[in-house]
Scaffold this active site. Structure first.
Site, PDB file in Angstrom:
ATOM      1  N   PHE A   1      16.937  -0.477   6.873  1.00 34.11           N
ATOM      2  CA  PHE A   1      17.462  -0.871   8.205  1.00 34.11           C
ATOM      3  C   PHE A   1      17.860  -2.215   8.280  1.00 34.11           C
ATOM      4  CE2 PHE A   1      15.751  -1.012  12.484  1.00 34.11           C
ATOM      5  CZ  PHE A   1      17.469  -1.275  13.175  1.00 34.11           C
TER       6      PHE A   1
ATOM      7  N   ASP B   1      16.518  -3.346  -4.459  1.00 32.58           N
ATOM      8  CA  ASP B   1      15.865  -2.226  -3.787  1.00 32.58           C
ATOM      9  C   ASP B   1      15.703  -0.962  -4.605  1.00 32.58           C
ATOM     10  OD1 ASP B   1      16.473  -1.436  -0.376  1.00 32.58           O
ATOM     11  OD2 ASP B   1      15.883   0.234  -1.654  1.00 32.58           O
TER      12      ASP B   1
ATOM     13  N   GLU C   1       7.303   0.402   2.731  1.00 35.30           N
ATOM     14  CA  GLU C   1       7.129   1.797   3.474  1.00 35.30           C
ATOM     15  C   GLU C   1       6.892   1.201   4.745  1.00 35.30           C
ATOM     16  OE1 GLU C   1       7.684   4.614   2.369  1.00 35.30           O
ATOM     17  OE2 GLU C   1       7.966   4.266   0.232  1.00 35.30           O
TER      18      GLU C   1
ATOM     19  N   THR D   1       5.100  -7.623  10.687  1.00 31.01           N
ATOM     20  CA  THR D   1       4.994  -6.802  11.701  1.00 31.01           C
ATOM     21  C   THR D   1       4.249  -7.212  12.897  1.00 31.01           C
ATOM     22  OG1 THR D   1       4.810  -4.572  12.751  1.00 31.01           O
ATOM     23  CG2 THR D   1       3.755  -5.161  10.805  1.00 31.01           C
ATOM     24  N   ASP D   2       4.346  -7.035  14.251  1.00 29.03           N
ATOM     25  CA  ASP D   2       3.497  -7.259  15.296  1.00 29.03           C
ATOM     26  C   ASP D   2       2.222  -6.356  15.351  1.00 29.03           C
ATOM     27  OD1 ASP D   2       4.895  -5.094  16.300  1.00 29.03           O
ATOM     28  OD2 ASP D   2       5.385  -5.632  18.009  1.00 29.03           O
ATOM     29  N   GLU D   3       2.386  -5.257  14.502  1.00 24.74           N
ATOM     30  CA  GLU D   3       1.349  -4.047  14.448  1.00 24.74           C
ATOM     31  C   GLU D   3       0.013  -4.633  13.760  1.00 24.74           C
ATOM     32  OE1 GLU D   3       2.419  -0.252  13.630  1.00 24.74           O
ATOM     33  OE2 GLU D   3       4.367  -0.417  14.495  1.00 24.74           O
TER      34      GLU D   3
ATOM     35  N   TYR E   1      -0.530   1.974   7.933  1.00 30.47           N
ATOM     36  CA  TYR E   1       0.761   1.129   7.737  1.00 30.47           C
ATOM     37  C   TYR E   1       0.486  -0.279   8.165  1.00 30.47           C
ATOM     38  CZ  TYR E   1       4.999  -1.390   9.264  1.00 30.47           C
ATOM     39  OH  TYR E   1       5.814  -2.241   9.609  1.00 30.47           O
ATOM     40  N   SER E   2      -0.131  -0.627   9.351  1.00 28.26           N
ATOM     41  CA  SER E   2      -0.366  -1.822   9.871  1.00 28.26           C
ATOM     42  C   SER E   2      -1.415  -2.457   9.143  1.00 28.26           C
ATOM     43  CB  SER E   2      -0.554  -1.891  11.315  1.00 28.26           C
ATOM     44  OG  SER E   2      -1.918  -1.161  11.729  1.00 28.26           O
TER      45      SER E   2
ATOM     46  N   LYS F   1       0.060  -3.751   5.884  1.00 30.51           N
ATOM     47  CA  LYS F   1       1.168  -4.969   6.270  1.00 30.51           C
ATOM     48  C   LYS F   1       0.192  -6.096   6.465  1.00 30.51           C
ATOM     49  CE  LYS F   1       5.040  -5.335   6.625  1.00 30.51           C
ATOM     50  NZ  LYS F   1       6.194  -5.484   5.507  1.00 30.51           N
TER      51      LYS F   1
ATOM     52  N   ASN G   1      12.193  -3.066  16.353  1.00 35.01           N
ATOM     53  CA  ASN G   1      14.056  -3.219  16.126  1.00 35.01           C
ATOM     54  C   ASN G   1      14.553  -1.911  16.247  1.00 35.01           C
ATOM     55  OD1 ASN G   1      14.512  -5.555  13.589  1.00 35.01           O
ATOM     56  ND2 ASN G   1      12.713  -5.639  15.021  1.00 35.01           N
TER      57      ASN G   1
END
Ligand code: NAD
Ligand code: DAU
Length: 350
Positions: A12, A34, A85, A131-133, A156-157, A160, A186
């Protein structure tokens, strides 16, 4: 002339970054690496695939030999690392995939840069898109700044956050030139319909229930994807070595308010009676460990590099809805096959 390696460029955000770079820098060579997971789609780049400065490489960032070979062959100047991911719900079902790609994959790239880039790394940059997470979850007040302590709360966070730490560790330990950006949610064209906005657009089109997690009171700070891509370009050009930049839209929405707005827009666009789409709203079991609120303070990026979002949310959301309505083939293609299994597993039990 620069050689820019963009990882995850068929996804994306990556596809918008690739398009911007290919169009804006005809003298640069843009390499899109990719592995084309379920989230990667070369149709996202059909309009620029024949440009002479664009090159696609199908490869997995976990494949160290291939990655090393590419660094040796091409001697990239800049890495824009987006491959990941990226979906929180999938990370709750299968955390290991996130550890492999997001942590090990990132370290593979860092190792290749460290090994093949000549010291003192003149003209080189490893730009990690995060990411902000990683900052965790806010209460009703406050914003995430670049100095907010990390407190990741989903697999996930956590993956990251771990990758961010490795990028900084390679800067401090080996002197690798890096920047990190941490962006809020986003939205826009080409987002895979597992995420809130495209999933709900697709369900509204097909008159399917709209699965709102919990009470719909969680808050996200939404940014149009092209504004994120512009911020990445600016940070690539002007960001200071070793720095972190938060990116966000100053655009907080409670999920349920955003969903109601989306329903209104879609009723109008689809020529339906007002209220039809809203009647599809169904409250379902909450996401495990669901973070309450994210909100970014992007003032550093604004004051130091002069960036600000270009679109009002209502305008961006209409553009996004129009894109999905005008690209039905794209939507049909990505929601056939495996997607149906994913949807059943994720939502039937809720
Ligand atoms: P996405 O899931 O749409 O795309 C990820 C891309 O990475 C896909 O093209 C996929 O094929 C590729 N990929 C996955 N694993 C790979 C591997 N092992 N090797 C090579 N390629 C692989 O993700 P997105 O939403 O575009 O997010 C891109 C980046 O931006 C991620 O790092 C994400 O953490 C970060 N980010 C996303 C958001 C958001 O709201 N979507 C916000 C802030 C930051
Ligand atoms: O904040 C940046 C992050 O934003 C990125 O790092 C992630 O890659 C991206 O996926 C996104 O994470 P979120 O979990 O915030 O996005 P998602 O679209 O999955 O969910 C947005 C909100 O909507 C969240 O509060 C959960 C809720 N939701 C989501 C889905 C898919 C629902 O209520 N129902 C749903 O079916």
């Amino acid at each position: 002339m620069k050689k820019v390696l963009i990882t995850g460029g068929a996804g994306f955000i990556g596809s918008h970054v690739v398009r911007l770079m290919v169009k804006k820098y005809p003298d640069f060579q843009i390499f899109n690496l990719d592995s084309l997971t379920y989230a990667g789609n070369l149709a996202n780049l059909a309009d620029i695939e024949n440009q002479p400065n664009y090159h696609f490489i199908k490869a997995d960032i976990l494949d160290m030999e291939v990655i090393n070979g590419l660094f040796e062959k091409h001697d990239f100047d800049v890495v824009l690392h987006l491959a990941a991911e990226s979906h929180v719900d999938r990370s709750i079902t299968n955390p290991l995939d996130f550890i492999y790609t997001n942590v090990v994959g990132t370290v593979n790239l860092l190792n290749a840069a460290r090994k093949f880039w000549q010291r003192p790394f003149e003209g080189k940059l490893f730009f990690h898109i995060s990411t902000d997470e990683v900052y965790g979850s806010l209460g009703q007040e406050g914003l995430f700044t670049e100095t907010t302590a990390y407190d990741p709360r989903s697999p996930y966070s956590a993956s990251k956050a771990s990758s961010d730490h490795f990028v900084r560790a390679y800067h401090h330990t080996y002197g690798l030139p890096i920047v990190i950006s941490n962006c809020s949610n986003n939205y826009g064209p080409n987002q895979f319909p597992e995420k809130l906005i495209p999933l709900f657009i697709n369900n509204i089109i097909h008159m399917k229930p709209l699965p709102v997690y919990g009470k719909g009171e969680n808050v996200r700070d939404w940014l149009y994807v092209e504004d994120h891509a512009r911020a990445i370009d600016l940070i690539m050009q002007k960001g200071k070595n070793g720095e972190t930049y938060n990116i966000g839209g100053h655009n907080e929405w409670k999920n349920i308010d955003l969903i109601r707005l989306m329903c209104k827009i879609m009723d109008k666009k689809l020529g339906r009676e007002p209220g039809i789409s809203e009647s599809l709203i169904t409250y379902v079991k909450d996401r495990a460990g669901h973070d309450l609120r994210y909100a970014i303070d992007a003032s550093k990026l604004q004051s130091e590099l002069g960036w600000k979002p270009s679109l009002q949310f209502e305008e961006g959301l209409e553009k996004t809805v129009d894109w999905y309505l005008n690209n039905n083939d794209w939507l049909e293609h990505v929601t056939s096959g495996q997607y149906q299994n994913y949807y059943r597993e994720q939502y039937e039990k809720r």
